[in-house]
Write a protein that holds these residues in place. Structure first.
Motif, short mmCIF file in Angstrom:
data_model
loop_
_atom_site.label_atom_id
_atom_site.label_comp_id
_atom_site.label_asym_id
_atom_site.label_seq_id
_atom_site.Cartn_x
_atom_site.Cartn_y
_atom_site.Cartn_z
N PRO A 36 0.95 -1.32 0.08
CA PRO A 36 -0.09 0.06 -0.13
C PRO A 36 0.62 1.33 0.04
O PRO A 36 0.36 2.29 -0.82
N VAL A 37 1.98 1.23 0.82
CA VAL A 37 2.70 2.38 0.71
C VAL A 37 3.46 2.65 -0.76
O VAL A 37 3.56 3.87 -1.13
N LEU A 38 3.95 1.64 -1.05
CA LEU A 38 4.33 1.70 -2.55
C LEU A 38 3.45 2.15 -3.77
O LEU A 38 3.67 3.08 -4.41
N ASN A 39 2.35 1.90 -3.53
CA ASN A 39 1.17 2.35 -4.48
C ASN A 39 0.63 3.64 -4.32
O ASN A 39 0.65 4.44 -5.18
N GLY A 40 0.72 4.11 -2.96
CA GLY A 40 0.50 5.49 -2.50
C GLY A 40 1.46 6.52 -3.10
O GLY A 40 1.01 7.21 -3.67
N ASP A 44 0.56 5.13 -9.43
CA ASP A 44 0.12 5.52 -11.06
C ASP A 44 1.08 4.96 -11.79
O ASP A 44 0.57 4.50 -12.97
N GLN A 45 2.30 5.03 -11.47
CA GLN A 45 3.25 4.51 -12.44
C GLN A 45 3.40 3.03 -12.58
O GLN A 45 3.69 2.23 -13.72
N LEU A 46 3.18 2.53 -11.61
CA LEU A 46 2.99 0.84 -11.42
C LEU A 46 2.07 0.52 -12.42
O LEU A 46 2.17 -0.49 -12.95
N ALA A 47 0.64 1.26 -12.12
CA ALA A 47 -0.28 0.82 -12.95
C ALA A 47 -0.08 1.11 -14.40
O ALA A 47 -0.52 0.15 -15.44
N ASN A 126 -5.75 1.19 -4.98
CA ASN A 126 -4.39 2.04 -5.44
C ASN A 126 -4.54 3.27 -5.11
O ASN A 126 -5.11 4.04 -5.91
N SER A 127 -3.80 3.82 -4.07
CA SER A 127 -4.02 5.17 -3.57
C SER A 127 -3.28 6.32 -4.42
O SER A 127 -3.16 7.31 -4.30
N GLY A 128 -2.32 5.63 -5.33
CA GLY A 128 -1.50 6.52 -6.26
C GLY A 128 -2.27 6.92 -7.60
O GLY A 128 -1.74 7.75 -7.89
N LEU A 129 -3.28 6.51 -7.79
CA LEU A 129 -4.05 6.80 -8.96
C LEU A 129 -5.00 8.10 -8.74
O LEU A 129 -5.07 8.55 -7.59
N HIS A 130 -5.31 8.66 -9.49
CA HIS A 130 -6.29 10.09 -9.59
C HIS A 130 -7.54 9.61 -8.63
O HIS A 130 -7.99 8.71 -8.73
N ILE A 131 -7.70 10.49 -7.62
CA ILE A 131 -8.91 10.21 -6.87
C ILE A 131 -10.18 10.02 -7.67
O ILE A 131 -11.07 9.00 -7.40
N ILE A 256 11.12 14.87 -6.18
CA ILE A 256 9.42 15.28 -5.71
C ILE A 256 8.48 15.17 -6.72
O ILE A 256 7.38 14.80 -6.30
N ALA A 257 8.55 15.63 -7.93
CA ALA A 257 7.57 15.65 -8.97
C ALA A 257 7.09 14.21 -9.42
O ALA A 257 6.17 14.18 -9.83
N ARG A 258 7.89 13.28 -9.02
CA ARG A 258 7.70 11.92 -9.15
C ARG A 258 6.54 11.32 -8.28
O ARG A 258 6.00 10.23 -8.53
N ARG A 259 6.07 12.23 -7.32
CA ARG A 259 4.99 11.55 -6.43
C ARG A 259 3.92 11.35 -7.22
O ARG A 259 3.64 11.94 -8.23
N SER A 260 2.90 10.38 -6.61
CA SER A 260 2.09 9.81 -7.40
C SER A 260 1.10 11.04 -7.72
O SER A 260 0.72 11.87 -7.14
#
Length: 373
Positions: A36-40, A44-47, A126-131, A256-260
């Motif tokens: 979950p931390v990795l996905n957060g 989005d990049q993993l997906a 996947n909490s890294g995707l757009h809400i 920093i810009a690479r955050r999800s």
């Protein structure tokens, strides 16, 4: 004397082994946090890369994704409470908090099931995707749930912590609008074998999503309705580093810009696709689509107050629960009672000296849920 000396030497020699064992056990107990931390952070990049570590939105049971058709819901018209975690969280935070510690204290989900007789269901996404991407997918999943079990689903209650509350509001928007959705756009793990999705270029029916007719109450715990000051500050740091424009600062700003996308959306609580799709103007905040409250729903807005009452009120309001400011957690949309849709009510509760994570296991918060669920 000799025996004592030998015993001391043996214990000293075994210290690294015992330390490694304790470290291993701690790692096992907390291993469910890693994905979950990795996905957060980068979900989005993993997906996009179809990485197997990318989480797909799904109900969860026993540490596994469960298709709707395999939930096996049988109790007639039972009140169903769906728990939705926040950024970098998972379904276990509503249960015991630790995968390998079943003896730990039970949290809201199991306690409500035992004491209030409701049916808890747990979601992971996947909490890294757009809400908004997760919000659309959540609306579709809830539609599948009520259509698969029309006799089993009674009143529907949604409980969201932090980003999870924003997903609920986004799902309500898309459930009300029933916009065109393609199969490829939906980050859902496995759909019921009883129900087929439309083809990639076909749209869903134009009627409102059927789950909205079941929705009775929404509980929003520490939700940044007006955005997160942490992400706002992160964006400010990124832009300042870009302006300095030296190799070290460029490197840091790019990192920093690479955050999800999910983290970036938290800055202004962007709930709709069109909001994040607009070109970004550093001089101006993004215009936000108004997402109204749903008619006939009882909203409960739970706000944490982390700092002591002796601190200045302005300071307490700014820091809120330590992650979400008090004004953001209260949300402007809940303030104007004259603009509420028919049958909609709003109740706000503030919990003293309660931090963001503590809202997940606080005794007073549980008693509030127990009273109003």
């Amino acid at each position: 004397m000799l025996r004592r000396a030998l015993s001391t030497l043996a214990n000293t020699a075994l210290l690294p082994v015992r330390g490694a064992t304790l470290l291993y056990r701690a790692g096992r107990a907390h291993q469910h946090f890693f994905q979950p931390v990795l996905n957060g952070a980068l979900g989005d990049q993993l997906a996009v890369r179809h990485d197997p570590r990318a989480i797909a939105l799904s109900f969860r049971r026993g540490g596994q994704d469960v298709p709707v058709a395999e939930l096996g819901l049988t109790e007639f018209k039972q009140k169903t409470v769906i728990f939705i975690h926040g950024l970098m969280g998972d379904e276990l935070i509503w249960q015991t908090g630790f995968q390998d510690a079943p003896e730990g204290p039970l949290r809201y989900g199991p306690r409500l099931a035992a004491e209030a007789g409701c049916r808890p269901l747990y979601l992971r996404y996947n909490s890294g995707l757009h809400i908004s991407e997760n919000g659309r997918a959540l609306s579709l999943l809830l539609t599948e749930l009520v259509e698969t079990y029309p006799e089993a689903i009674g009143e529907l209650v949604l409980v969201g912590h932090s980003m999870g509350g924003l997903l609920i509001r986004s799902a309500g928007y898309y459930g009300s609008e029933q916009l065109v959705v393609s199969k490829e756009q939906l980050p859902i793990a496995k759909l019921s074998r009883r129900k087929k999705l439309p083809t990639a270029h076909s749209s869903l029916p134009t009627a409102k999503a059927p789950w909205l007719a079941h929705l009775r109450a929404v509980f929003l715990l520490g939700v940044p309705h007006e955005g997160s000051y942490l992400e706002q500050n992160g964006l400010l740091v990124e832009r300042l580093l870009q302006r300095i424009n030296l190799f070290p600062t460029r490197f840091l700003s790019e990192a920093i810009a690479r955050r999800s996308n999910g983290i970036k959306d938290l800055g202004q609580a962007l709930l709709v696709d069109e909001d994040w799709q607009q070109p970004d103007d550093p001089a101006l905040p993004r215009p936000r689509t108004t997402v109204p409250l749903l008619p006939g729903v009882h909203y409960h807005v739970l706000v944490g107050d982390w700092l002591r009452a002796s601190r200045p009120q302005a300071l307490r309001d700014y820091f809120g629960d330590g992650m979400v400011g008090a004004a953001s957690a209260r949300g402007q949309v809940f303030d104007d009672e004259t603009a509420l849709p028919p049958g909609t009510t709003v109740r706000t509760a503030r919990f003293a000296q309660q931090h963001h994570g503590g809202l997940l296991y606080n005794a007073e918060v549980y008693q509030y849920l127990r009273q109003w669920v």
